[in-house]
Design a protein around this motif. Structure first.
Motif, short mmCIF file in Angstrom:
data_model
loop_
_atom_site.label_atom_id
_atom_site.label_comp_id
_atom_site.label_asym_id
_atom_site.label_seq_id
_atom_site.Cartn_x
_atom_site.Cartn_y
_atom_site.Cartn_z
N ARG A 9 0.86 -1.07 0.00
CA ARG A 9 0.03 -0.01 -0.07
C ARG A 9 0.79 1.24 0.03
O ARG A 9 1.72 1.41 0.79
CB ARG A 9 -0.86 0.17 1.36
N ASN A 10 0.68 2.10 -0.79
CA ASN A 10 1.08 3.58 -1.00
C ASN A 10 2.63 3.28 -1.66
O ASN A 10 3.33 4.43 -1.79
CB ASN A 10 1.21 4.17 0.34
N GLU A 11 2.99 2.28 -2.10
CA GLU A 11 4.13 2.29 -2.74
C GLU A 11 3.85 2.36 -4.29
O GLU A 11 2.87 2.44 -4.80
CB GLU A 11 4.76 0.70 -2.81
N VAL A 12 4.98 2.93 -4.91
CA VAL A 12 4.78 3.29 -6.36
C VAL A 12 5.95 2.75 -7.32
O VAL A 12 7.17 2.74 -6.98
CB VAL A 12 5.11 5.13 -6.34
N ALA A 13 5.51 1.93 -8.38
CA ALA A 13 6.12 1.42 -9.24
C ALA A 13 6.23 2.23 -10.54
O ALA A 13 5.03 2.92 -10.81
CB ALA A 13 5.71 0.10 -9.69
N ARG A 87 9.07 4.55 -4.37
CA ARG A 87 8.40 4.96 -3.14
C ARG A 87 8.19 3.45 -2.53
O ARG A 87 7.61 2.54 -3.10
CB ARG A 87 7.18 5.67 -3.11
N GLN A 88 8.63 3.26 -1.16
CA GLN A 88 8.50 1.83 -0.53
C GLN A 88 8.18 1.99 0.95
O GLN A 88 8.37 2.99 1.45
CB GLN A 88 10.02 1.29 -0.36
N SER A 89 7.38 1.05 1.37
CA SER A 89 6.98 0.99 2.68
C SER A 89 7.62 -0.19 3.31
O SER A 89 6.90 -1.31 3.34
CB SER A 89 5.63 0.97 2.66
N PRO A 90 8.69 0.07 4.04
CA PRO A 90 9.33 -1.10 4.56
C PRO A 90 8.76 -1.87 5.74
O PRO A 90 8.79 -3.12 5.66
CB PRO A 90 10.87 -0.60 5.26
N GLY A 94 1.89 1.58 5.14
CA GLY A 94 1.22 2.40 4.49
C GLY A 94 2.21 3.81 4.43
O GLY A 94 1.90 4.64 3.63
N ALA A 95 3.07 3.77 5.25
CA ALA A 95 3.95 4.88 5.31
C ALA A 95 5.03 4.81 4.27
O ALA A 95 5.84 3.80 4.44
CB ALA A 95 4.65 5.40 6.70
N ALA A 96 5.23 5.48 3.17
CA ALA A 96 6.17 5.11 2.17
C ALA A 96 7.10 6.40 2.08
O ALA A 96 6.93 7.42 2.42
CB ALA A 96 5.37 5.01 0.72
#
Lengths: 163, 163
Positions: A9-13, A87-90, A94-96
């Motif tokens: 969630r909230n990551e961007v590819a 953008r990644q959410s480790p 939901g926090a990316a």
């Protein structure tokens, strides 16, 4: 848990580029106790287990003199990583954050860097401590740690530039 | 003086592999005051001149959050370097050492690494101090300095392994 291949969630590819700009050769292979990425440490530790770096020919001669350094910088290819996330959410919460503000293995050019302690060298094999990668990771480069290395080449004008 | 393309006395060149094992994408370009390799510092210094790192799309979003770090690890492609020397003589004096015991730009995979001070970010452009590469060098990766970064991902078994 490390990513296997999912987008959270909230990551961007992004669409990956259609072609590459440069090519790498694998100069060796890294042997570690970790059989899957789910077991690896998130970062290496200097009191971590012994790992082995095995050089391939024709690169073994390039090890000559490495024994003089206690600490070596290792570059390796994170061959199981996807490369298209900006953008990644480790934490998968939901926090990316941007990929370049993380040391995640998922990056446009999945190269890991570590500074390891050199325990021993025997022929084409180095034993070291401080790695964090999965068993079978391809080796890209080895360099003396920058803090221990003094250039041997003659002085150049840029050596004296401050600003 | 840095090498342009010569092979010096007692240096050893090998036949380069016929194909590559992995591909890189250039994610940006580095702007420095040095127009040729003959002018570059042999290693970056933290009180060195301001340099600029310009990110390309679609990678600009990956910078989000980088401002939180004072020190950044930079990986760059030493695009003018030959790649086939396993023994080198940086002083051109006949004394040769293995490539992996040098931080020479000449290596099988010519990737430079530096830890730089982040001075500012404006959109796709970072200003930094501490680089040593020629103007126009391709950017491969940016990461927070490992000493300043704490992993955000959940704990993994390897985190606790010592030996």
């Amino acid at each position: 848990m490390v990513r296997l291949n999912e987008v959270r969630r909230n990551e961007v590819a992004v669409e990956p580029p259609a072609s590459f700009d440069a090519g790498l050769v694998f100069v060796g292979i890294i042997r570690t106790p970790w059989r899957s990425r789910l077991e690896c440490p998130r970062q290496g530790r200097r009191d971590g287990p012994i790992c082995r770096i095995e050089l391939y020919e024709p690169w073994v001669a390039a090890l000559d003199g490495i024994d003089a350094f206690k600490e070596i910088e290792v570059l390796y290819w994170l061959h199981e990583s996807r490369r298209d996330l900006v953008r990644q959410s480790p934490s998968s919460d939901g926090a990316a954050r941007g990929t370049f503000s993380l040391r995640s293995p998922v990056r446009p050019n999945p190269i890991g860097t570590a500074v390891v302690s050199l325990v021993a060298r025997q022929g084409p094999i180095l034993t070291v401590r401080g790695l964090d990668c999965v068993d079978g990771t391809p080796l890209i480069d080895l360099k003396p740690d920058r803090c221990l290395f003094t250039p041997l080449a003659p002085l150049q004008p840029g050596d004296f530039e401050t600003g």
